[in-house]
Design an enzyme around this catalytic site. Structure first.
Site, mmCIF file in Angstrom:
data_model
loop_
_atom_site.group_PDB
_atom_site.id
_atom_site.type_symbol
_atom_site.label_atom_id
_atom_site.label_comp_id
_atom_site.label_asym_id
_atom_site.label_seq_id
_atom_site.Cartn_x
_atom_site.Cartn_y
_atom_site.Cartn_z
ATOM 1 N N ASP A 291 9.300 22.500 29.562
ATOM 2 C CA ASP A 291 10.714 22.605 29.192
ATOM 3 C C ASP A 291 11.276 21.237 28.857
ATOM 4 O O ASP A 291 12.078 21.093 27.942
ATOM 5 C CB ASP A 291 11.523 23.259 30.324
ATOM 6 N N ARG B 148 12.911 15.102 33.920
ATOM 7 C CA ARG B 148 13.428 15.305 35.273
ATOM 8 C C ARG B 148 12.357 15.916 36.178
ATOM 9 O O ARG B 148 11.213 16.114 35.757
ATOM 10 C CB ARG B 148 14.691 16.175 35.227
ATOM 11 N N ASP B 149 12.738 16.258 37.393
ATOM 12 C CA ASP B 149 11.766 16.810 38.350
ATOM 13 C C ASP B 149 11.524 18.281 38.034
ATOM 14 O O ASP B 149 11.777 19.155 38.850
ATOM 15 C CB ASP B 149 12.299 16.643 39.782
ATOM 16 N N GLU B 150 11.039 18.528 36.845
ATOM 17 C CA GLU B 150 10.787 19.902 36.447
ATOM 18 C C GLU B 150 9.509 19.923 35.614
ATOM 19 O O GLU B 150 8.452 20.154 36.138
ATOM 20 C CB GLU B 150 11.996 20.469 35.697
ATOM 21 N N ASP C 191 11.049 29.160 27.140
ATOM 22 C CA ASP C 191 11.181 28.062 26.177
ATOM 23 C C ASP C 191 10.037 28.137 25.171
ATOM 24 O O ASP C 191 10.236 27.948 23.966
ATOM 25 C CB ASP C 191 11.157 26.719 26.905
ATOM 26 N N TRP D 277 11.368 35.621 28.902
ATOM 27 C CA TRP D 277 10.475 34.553 29.372
ATOM 28 C C TRP D 277 9.022 35.059 29.310
ATOM 29 O O TRP D 277 8.202 34.551 28.545
ATOM 30 C CB TRP D 277 10.883 34.107 30.787
ATOM 31 N N GLU E 250 19.139 20.129 25.827
ATOM 32 C CA GLU E 250 19.008 21.403 26.526
ATOM 33 C C GLU E 250 20.252 22.261 26.357
ATOM 34 O O GLU E 250 20.172 23.483 26.241
ATOM 35 C CB GLU E 250 18.801 21.109 28.022
ATOM 36 N N HIS F 82 14.731 19.008 25.186
ATOM 37 C CA HIS F 82 14.363 20.397 25.482
ATOM 38 C C HIS F 82 14.263 21.094 24.124
ATOM 39 O O HIS F 82 15.230 21.105 23.388
ATOM 40 C CB HIS F 82 15.545 21.023 26.221
HETATM 41 C C1 BGC Z 1 14.523 25.025 32.526
HETATM 42 C C2 BGC Z 1 14.651 25.929 31.361
HETATM 43 C C3 BGC Z 1 14.108 27.245 31.799
HETATM 44 C C4 BGC Z 1 15.074 27.722 32.819
HETATM 45 C C5 BGC Z 1 14.891 29.109 33.284
HETATM 46 C C6 BGC Z 1 15.429 25.529 33.574
HETATM 47 O O1 BGC Z 1 15.510 24.760 34.681
HETATM 48 O O2 BGC Z 1 14.736 23.709 32.205
HETATM 49 O O3 BGC Z 1 14.376 25.461 30.150
HETATM 50 O O4 BGC Z 1 13.775 28.139 30.838
HETATM 51 O O5 BGC Z 1 15.219 26.851 33.892
HETATM 52 O O6 BGC Z 1 16.008 29.731 33.113
#
Ligand code: BGC
Length: 901
Positions: free
Chosen positions: A512, A516-518, A525, A576, A790, A806
């Site tokens: 995504d 960041r911490d993701e 996405d 998703w 994003e 994003h």
């Molecule tokens: C992400 C998104 C992802 C979403 C889910 C977020 O934290 O960055 O791109 O699809 O969560 O809804």
């Protein structure tokens, strides 16, 4: 089909030091609490107390402790020994020095934050702890702790009342354990060859980041390997031809093993997200000598190990390197490893080893600093002029022991310093300690990456100048297949920003965001972006590997995970999990059946189970049941909070289902699954009927009148033919009524302009495309974005959820290829082209190319001196096109160059 590697060919070596091994073997236990009966309001904090007795003193005691979320405080015998306001920091292991504990009774108390994921039931909070000292370990079991919620000050002192209940083990298995971050390890083995080999293949993988050197030279140019996957099931092996790196006589191989993707944190799970410690190394080196004999060097007990100059390395947090600890020659023959440790075997994992057949991650470009300024004396802020994923390479000269710190960010604050707030818990910091080489030192990290445009450097010896630092752009090395060039600034900016967001987010997995911490493989996405991704780059291998992982983590009941690998407890979300169907369909459409047949075949049974998961419980054709996590039209303009229903989610879910059924029916037909084609067509009709009955009014109005409510059914063919134009006209009117802007989020945006252009509203599509006020793609471009935001309001949105890189909203770039450049595939794989450029003078001049299996297709367009648009199309041999220019009869053209004016 994927190639399986025989994992028994080598043994698994632990890449840990002796202290880490002892900690691991002492055992760790998660302790959990559940809400007392009658408590309905979710508390934010939970307290734990462990009363324990020491028969003899515990010298130099250290407490290792981690919480499932934040860890605001820890107390030992009434004294506070840890305090943190950080919401998420608890997941990172705290290593607390407690001094020597006397013999007798002690009390350890801790307060943890309760994890409230918006996508799942709140978890009731938990922790894991290990106390060590003087070679002894105490690891409390869940029932050793007592726990309660909502305590008043001083709660950890005195007698514990009846509200303190024994903690329990967590109901769901927490399969990660918070082992503390460790320095990387060097592992090496010397070996002898009687002759120079005629061939040699190195197969390398491990649990952790692994970088190999043979006879002092790095092997290959792949980075960040082994790449991310669901390590419980799949581990990728990279193979390298190393014939030229070997010699007759003495040879040596060395591998540096850091945390890599395996041991780094993944949000929602913590460190070691898909398995446990220790880090591990596995390799084989298969050699053929001139006499035809074969020799295999593999990981075995003959290896030796030592600590590495990489003192800390973590995907989210960055890398710390101390060059004073380098051991020159460590991967060369003749190096004395006598002082090194013996190696020991690690537990054999249960996952299957697969050869990595998708393009590896590589350094693809080097960016030069565009500006350097000093907001504070001694601090240099470098602007690379482009947001991207990767890191910095530095060239530095200075005294031994001097430490240079690099902090990475996408934006600057008003004070000119990096603003790291939107990175959340990710520390994104690299540190390099110089060895003091008078000739200068060059360094770049190995086991981390950052998403950034700016880097703030402190501790630099002297004045940092542009030649001292490079931006290294790192991504999966997919061949570039599309190029779009426009003299119209907004169009060019939009294409550029999308391309760079793809670059930044195709890092092993399609993520995504890179900062960041993701950095998770969010399937939503991916699915909205895939058709656009396929224009820009050849995504075939990348898709096959992504789908293999998606299948590996498919839930037993058929639901796909919303993040791949599944870092969060979220499965089966509409919009998703659709990725499981949309991605193979995209490969078929973009590259043709020859390219897609085996991919569809190997994925078919999995798609069937996913489709059945929805159909089994929704017989009337509306996706009502089993909507576990309902993101809906994520981040739509009018959403006040994340899960707001700006378009009814029953509508978006049912539309997504109808679309998937259509794609399934088409793929079934194309691959000769006649009965399944009939099955899915039948369901498609049922869903279409239920959708129309529930959401479409006789005058063509749909749902609650939201833009996405019109766009999805129109794009997915769910509006009965007689009502299509009326529905599209309602959409256009609704867009005008809002001030000629889109209110769409992740689901509606990608299809918005195609739906308008396909229904006679091309002029409105052009207006939206070129719009520069908020919200629009042009607004991002005008505000200096170099990647896609994003959120529409990336400049003002909530920092906790605000990435500047994003690609989801950039999915609209596919429209540039299809309707500005006129290059759409009419038959799978561009066997013929559907050429319908909008030919609107406002779009200015430009050109575009698309590589296909048949050769390159190219177009260019512009406006002549009299203001009349013109268009040129060039087709390779064997490819024809239907050219439908606005207001003209469609015509068929064949290979060669064609001009229309
Ligand atoms: C992400 C998104 C992802 C979403 C889910 C977020 O934290 O960055 O791109 O699809 O969560 O809804």
């Amino acid at each position: 089909m994927s190639t399986i590697i025989d994992s028994t060919a080598a043994c698994w070596l632990a890449a840990e030091d002796a202290a880490a091994r002892e900690e691991r073997q002492a055992g760790w236990y998660w302790a959990w609490g559940t809400l007392p009966a009658g408590v309905t309001q979710e508390p934010k904090l939970r307290e734990f107390v462990w009363d324990f007795h020491l028969d003899e003193p515990l010298a130099d005691a250290r407490l290792l402790i981690a919480a499932q979320k934040g860890l605001p405080g820890v107390w030992l015998d009434g004294q506070r020994v840890h305090e943190s306001a950080d919401m998420l920091s608890g997941r990172a292991m705290q290593d607390l020095a407690l001094g020597t504990l006397a013999a007798g009774a002690h009390r350890l108390a801790a307060q943890v934050r309760i994890f409230h994921p918006f996508i799942a039931e709140p978890r009731q909070g938990g922790l894991a702890a290990l106390l060590r000292g003087g070679g002894r370990f105490l690891s409390p079991q869940p029932a050793d702790w007592r726990t309660r919620v909502g305590s008043e000050p001083g709660w950890h002192l005195g007698d514990l009342g009846p509200e303190w209940l024994p903690a329990s083990a967590p109901a769901e298995v927490i399969d990660w354990l918070p082992m503390p971050a460790q320095p990387a390890r060097l592992l090496r083995r010397a070996f002898h060859l009687s002759a120079r080999p005629v061939s040699a293949t190195l197969s390398l993988t491990g649990f952790g980041g692994c970088e190999a050197e043979l006879n002092g030279r790095r092997v290959g140019d792949a980075l960040l390997a082994p790449e991310n996957s669901d390590f419980r099931h799949r581990l990728l092996v990279q193979q390298h031809d190393v014939t030229d790196q070997l010699q007759a006589g003495d040879n040596a191989i060395g591998v540096m093993v850091g945390d890599g993707f395996y041991a780094s944190e993944a949000i929602g799970r913590g460190r070691y997200p898909f398995g446990g410690a220790p880090r591990r190394l596995w390799l084989t080196l298969d050699i053929t000598l001139p006499d035809g004999s074969r020799q295999r060097i593999a990981t075995d007990e003959q290896w030796r190990a030592a600590t590495a100059p990489v003192r800390f390395a973590e995907i989210y947090h960055g890398e710390t390197y101390d060059a004073r600890l380098e051991q020159p020659g460590w991967s060369s023959p003749g190096f004395d490893d006598g002082a090194w440790d013996e190696v020991w075997p690690a537990p054999t994992p249960t996952c299957t080893l697969f050869l990595q057949e998708s393009p590896p991650i590589r350094a693809k470009l080097t960016l030069r600093p565009q500006a350097i300024h000093q907001p504070v004396t001694g601090q240099f802020v470098i602007d690379f002029g482009q947001n991207f994923a990767g890191w910095c390479r530095i060239r530095v000269r200075g005294a031994a022991g001097c430490t240079v710190t690099l902090r990475f960010a996408e934006i600057l604050g008003d004070d000119g310093q990096v603003d790291m707030r939107n990175l959340r818990a990710a520390r994104c910091t690299d540190r390099y300690t110089l060895r003091g080489d008078p000739a200068g030192e060059i360094w770049e990290p190995r086991f981390t990456y950052h998403g950034f445009r700016y880097v703030q450097v402190s501790g630099w010896p002297g004045t940092l100048v542009a030649d001292d630092i490079d931006g290294v752009v790192v991504h999966s090395d997919l061949p570039v297949t599309g190029h779009f060039e426009s003299g119209q600034r907004i169009l060019q900016g939009l294409w550029h920003n999308t391309f760079w967001s793809q670059r930044s987010n195709f890092v092993g997995m399609p993520t995504d965001c890179p900062q960041r911490d993701e950095r998770l493989g969010w399937t939503g996405d991916a699915q909205v972006f895939w058709p656009t991704a396929a224009f820009n780059m050849d995504v075939r291998g990348f898709t096959r590997r992504f789908l293999a992982d998606l299948r590996a983590s498919q839930r037993a009941d058929g639901a796909y995970a919303d993040t791949n690998p599944p870092a969060l407890p979220a499965y089966g979300a509409h919009g998703w999990s659709d990725a499981g169907v949309v991605l193979p369909h995209t490969v078929w459409q973009h590259y043709g059946l020859d390219a897609a047949k085996s991919l569809i075949d190997e994925h078919w049974e999995s798609m069937e189970r996913w489709m059945a998961w929805i159909a089994d419980v929704n017989p009337e054709g509306l996706w009502r049941a089993r909507r576990e996590v309902d993101f809906g039209d994520w981040l739509s303009l009018d959403a006040v909070s994340l899960m707001d229903e700006t378009t009814p989610k029953l509508l978006t879910a049912t539309a997504c289902w109808g679309r998937m059924l259509g794609l399934m029916a088409d793929m079934a037909t194309a691959t000769g699954r006649v009965e399944r084609a009939a099955h899915f067509s039948g369901w498609r009709e049922r869903v279409g009927h239920a959708f129309a009955t529930s959401f479409i009014q006789p005058d063509g109005q749909i749902g609650n009148g939201s833009h996405t409510g019109y766009i999805l059914p129109l794009a997915f063919g769910l509006v009965p033919a007689p009502l299509r134009q009326a529905a599209a006209d309602h959409l256009a009117a609704a867009i005008r009524a809002r001030g000629t802007l889109l209110t769409t989020g992740f689901l509606g945006t990608p299809f918005s302009l195609d739906v308008l252009a396909d229904h006679g509203h091309g002029a409105l599509a052009v207006e939206l495309l070129l719009r520069t006020e908020f919200p629009s793609w042009g607004y991002m471009v005008e505000r200096g974005a170099t990647t896609i935001w994003e959120r529409w309001n990336g400049d003002t949105g909530d920092v906790a959820m605000n990435s500047y890189n994003h690609y989801a909203l950039g999915a609209i770039s596919g429209f540039l290829y299809r309707r500005v450049a006129g290059l759409a595939s009419a038959e799978p794989g561009f066997a013929s082209v559907l050429c319908r450029p909008l030919l609107d003078a406002r779009l200015g001049a430009g050109r575009c190319t698309q590589a296909t299996a048949h050769g390159a297709i190219a177009s260019s367009w512009g406006v002549d001196d009299c203001g009349r648009p013109w268009f040129e199309l060039e087709l390779p041999a064997g490819v024809s096109a239907t050219v439908a220019l606005p207001g003209r009869e469609a015509q068929r053209v064949h290979a060669g160059a064609h001009r229309f004016s």
